[in-house]
Design a protein around this motif. Structure first.
Motif, mmCIF file in Angstrom:
data_model
loop_
_atom_site.group_PDB
_atom_site.id
_atom_site.type_symbol
_atom_site.label_atom_id
_atom_site.label_comp_id
_atom_site.label_asym_id
_atom_site.label_seq_id
_atom_site.Cartn_x
_atom_site.Cartn_y
_atom_site.Cartn_z
ATOM 1 N N GLN A 99 0.826 -1.216 0.000
ATOM 2 C CA GLN A 99 0.000 0.000 0.000
ATOM 3 C C GLN A 99 0.860 1.267 0.000
ATOM 4 O OE1 GLN A 99 -3.322 -0.182 -0.338
ATOM 5 N NE2 GLN A 99 -3.007 -2.394 -0.472
ATOM 6 N N GLN A 100 2.167 1.098 -0.101
ATOM 7 C CA GLN A 100 3.132 2.199 -0.112
ATOM 8 C C GLN A 100 3.016 3.082 1.130
ATOM 9 O OE1 GLN A 100 2.116 3.871 -3.911
ATOM 10 N NE2 GLN A 100 3.365 2.374 -5.020
ATOM 11 N N ALA A 101 2.786 2.436 2.284
ATOM 12 C CA ALA A 101 2.622 3.159 3.544
ATOM 13 C C ALA A 101 3.957 3.329 4.264
ATOM 14 C CB ALA A 101 1.645 2.424 4.448
ATOM 15 N N THR A 102 4.129 4.476 4.859
ATOM 16 C CA THR A 102 5.307 4.785 5.663
ATOM 17 C C THR A 102 5.074 4.429 7.126
ATOM 18 O OG1 THR A 102 5.865 6.611 4.191
ATOM 19 C CG2 THR A 102 6.834 6.671 6.394
ATOM 20 N N ILE A 103 3.850 4.663 7.604
ATOM 21 C CA ILE A 103 3.490 4.409 8.997
ATOM 22 C C ILE A 103 2.550 3.213 9.055
ATOM 23 C CG2 ILE A 103 2.484 5.346 11.112
ATOM 24 C CD1 ILE A 103 5.005 6.851 10.172
ATOM 25 N N VAL A 104 2.863 2.254 9.921
ATOM 26 C CA VAL A 104 2.045 1.058 10.122
ATOM 27 C C VAL A 104 1.528 1.107 11.555
ATOM 28 C CG1 VAL A 104 1.987 -1.459 10.047
ATOM 29 C CG2 VAL A 104 3.572 -0.196 8.546
ATOM 30 N N CYS A 105 0.206 1.127 11.718
ATOM 31 C CA CYS A 105 -0.406 1.154 13.049
ATOM 32 C C CYS A 105 -1.167 -0.141 13.273
ATOM 33 C CB CYS A 105 -1.381 2.330 13.164
ATOM 34 S SG CYS A 105 -0.637 3.946 12.883
ATOM 35 N N HIS A 106 -0.945 -0.753 14.427
ATOM 36 C CA HIS A 106 -1.653 -1.986 14.744
ATOM 37 C C HIS A 106 -1.840 -2.094 16.249
ATOM 38 C CE1 HIS A 106 1.491 -4.590 16.556
ATOM 39 N NE2 HIS A 106 2.322 -3.851 15.850
ATOM 40 N N GLY A 107 -2.646 -3.064 16.646
ATOM 41 C CA GLY A 107 -2.877 -3.353 18.052
ATOM 42 C C GLY A 107 -2.704 -4.831 18.285
ATOM 43 N N HIS A 108 -3.697 -5.443 18.914
ATOM 44 C CA HIS A 108 -3.840 -6.877 19.155
ATOM 45 C C HIS A 108 -3.001 -7.402 20.312
ATOM 46 C CE1 HIS A 108 -5.213 -10.888 18.442
ATOM 47 N NE2 HIS A 108 -4.056 -11.329 18.008
ATOM 48 N N SER A 109 -1.732 -7.101 20.382
ATOM 49 C CA SER A 109 -0.885 -7.680 21.431
ATOM 50 C C SER A 109 -0.981 -6.924 22.753
ATOM 51 C CB SER A 109 0.575 -7.720 20.975
ATOM 52 O OG SER A 109 1.096 -6.410 20.907
ATOM 53 N N HIS A 110 -1.502 -5.706 22.725
ATOM 54 C CA HIS A 110 -1.592 -4.828 23.901
ATOM 55 C C HIS A 110 -0.210 -4.398 24.389
ATOM 56 C CE1 HIS A 110 -5.930 -6.037 25.218
ATOM 57 N NE2 HIS A 110 -5.734 -6.414 23.966
ATOM 58 N N LEU A 111 0.819 -4.615 23.592
ATOM 59 C CA LEU A 111 2.190 -4.266 23.963
ATOM 60 C C LEU A 111 2.604 -2.984 23.246
ATOM 61 C CD1 LEU A 111 3.788 -7.813 23.618
ATOM 62 C CD2 LEU A 111 3.237 -6.621 25.752
ATOM 63 N N ALA A 112 2.738 -1.903 24.001
ATOM 64 C CA ALA A 112 3.108 -0.616 23.419
ATOM 65 C C ALA A 112 4.538 -0.665 22.888
ATOM 66 C CB ALA A 112 2.968 0.483 24.461
ATOM 67 N N HIS A 113 4.718 -0.198 21.651
ATOM 68 C CA HIS A 113 6.065 -0.103 21.079
ATOM 69 C C HIS A 113 6.043 0.716 19.800
ATOM 70 C CE1 HIS A 113 5.779 -2.661 17.456
ATOM 71 N NE2 HIS A 113 4.862 -3.312 18.140
ATOM 72 N N ALA A 114 7.202 1.214 19.451
ATOM 73 C CA ALA A 114 7.423 1.823 18.141
ATOM 74 C C ALA A 114 8.770 1.307 17.670
ATOM 75 C CB ALA A 114 7.439 3.343 18.232
ATOM 76 N N THR A 115 8.833 0.940 16.405
ATOM 77 C CA THR A 115 10.073 0.415 15.865
ATOM 78 C C THR A 115 10.166 0.753 14.377
ATOM 79 O OG1 THR A 115 11.472 -1.551 15.762
ATOM 80 C CG2 THR A 115 9.154 -1.884 15.264
ATOM 81 N N LYS A 116 11.360 0.790 13.889
ATOM 82 C CA LYS A 116 11.592 1.029 12.466
ATOM 83 C C LYS A 116 11.876 -0.317 11.810
ATOM 84 C CE LYS A 116 14.493 3.651 9.325
ATOM 85 N NZ LYS A 116 15.799 4.292 9.172
ATOM 86 N N VAL A 117 11.170 -0.595 10.735
ATOM 87 C CA VAL A 117 11.377 -1.816 9.967
ATOM 88 C C VAL A 117 11.601 -1.369 8.522
ATOM 89 C CG1 VAL A 117 10.379 -3.996 9.182
ATOM 90 C CG2 VAL A 117 9.891 -3.171 11.499
ATOM 91 N N GLY A 118 12.833 -1.449 8.066
ATOM 92 C CA GLY A 118 13.148 -0.976 6.721
ATOM 93 C C GLY A 118 12.845 0.509 6.609
ATOM 94 N N ASP A 119 11.985 0.867 5.661
ATOM 95 C CA ASP A 119 11.622 2.281 5.464
ATOM 96 C C ASP A 119 10.231 2.580 6.028
ATOM 97 O OD1 ASP A 119 10.181 0.864 3.613
ATOM 98 O OD2 ASP A 119 10.700 2.138 1.911
ATOM 99 N N GLN A 120 9.834 1.815 7.036
ATOM 100 C CA GLN A 120 8.534 2.019 7.686
ATOM 101 C C GLN A 120 8.718 2.174 9.190
ATOM 102 O OE1 GLN A 120 6.881 -1.728 6.447
ATOM 103 N NE2 GLN A 120 5.611 -0.749 4.889
ATOM 104 N N ILE A 121 7.765 2.858 9.798
ATOM 105 C CA ILE A 121 7.706 2.949 11.248
ATOM 106 C C ILE A 121 6.451 2.205 11.684
ATOM 107 C CG2 ILE A 121 7.465 4.479 13.234
ATOM 108 C CD1 ILE A 121 8.970 6.600 11.506
#
Length: 170
Positions: A99-121
């Motif tokens: 989808q050519q997205a830069t930012i990926v937002c998700h939930g499910h695990s209830h574990l707060a985090h932010a990380t960089k994966v390749g050219d995405q956050i």
């Protein structure tokens, strides 16, 4: 500086969702709920949120995922239960790449985090009522300018959870 509120996994706690909405509605450019609200799609607390279905949501109006552009930045939003996010971020980041997205937002695990994966956050705001891995309930605020993205996490009382903060340059 564009700013987005990101929350997830509120599991029926409508007052907390309403509290966040009331607090941020006129302060951010968008509000995202990553699923498991357990509220109807049109519930007053969910109005004004960009939202997706979670494994505990049963209203068929919720989309499985959502791709949206906010102030020039492309977001991919999914709860994550169909992407196996408790084990790996590979599937969700792959679909976000499609989808050519830069930012990926998700939930499910209830574990707060932010990380960089390749050219995405990738951002999981945690849960505003049922956190895992820590005591603090959390939501996230993402802000950016040019190519620098800053993610801060907060408790419902407004106190920042400083050890979760992250900043990335893409």
């Amino acid at each position: 500086m564009p700013t987005v509120l990101i929350t997830s996994d509120s599991h029926g706690f409508k007052d907390e969702v309403q509290q966040l909405k009331d607090q941020y509605k006129h302060k951010v450019d968008a509000m995202i709920h990553c699923g498991d609200s357990e509220l109807d799609y049109a519930h007053p607390a969910m109005v004004d949120f960009l939202k997706v279905t979670g494994n505990c949501d049963y209203d068929p109006e919720y989309p499985e995922d959502l791709t949206v552009e906010i102030k020039g930045t492309r977001f991919f939003v999914a709860h994550g239960h169909h992407h196996n996010v408790k084990m790996t971020l590979d599937a969700i980041t792959y679909q976000a790449s499609e989808q050519q997205a830069t930012i990926v937002c998700h939930g499910h695990s209830h574990l707060a985090h932010a990380t960089k994966v390749g050219d995405q956050i990738v951002i999981n705001p945690g849960s505003i009522r049922l956190p895992r891995g820590r005591q603090e309930e959390t939501y996230a605020i993402l802000s950016w300018d040019d190519h620098t993205y800053k993610i801060n996490f907060y408790q419902l009382n407004g106190k920042e959870v400083k050890n979760l903060a992250a900043q990335y340059t893409l």
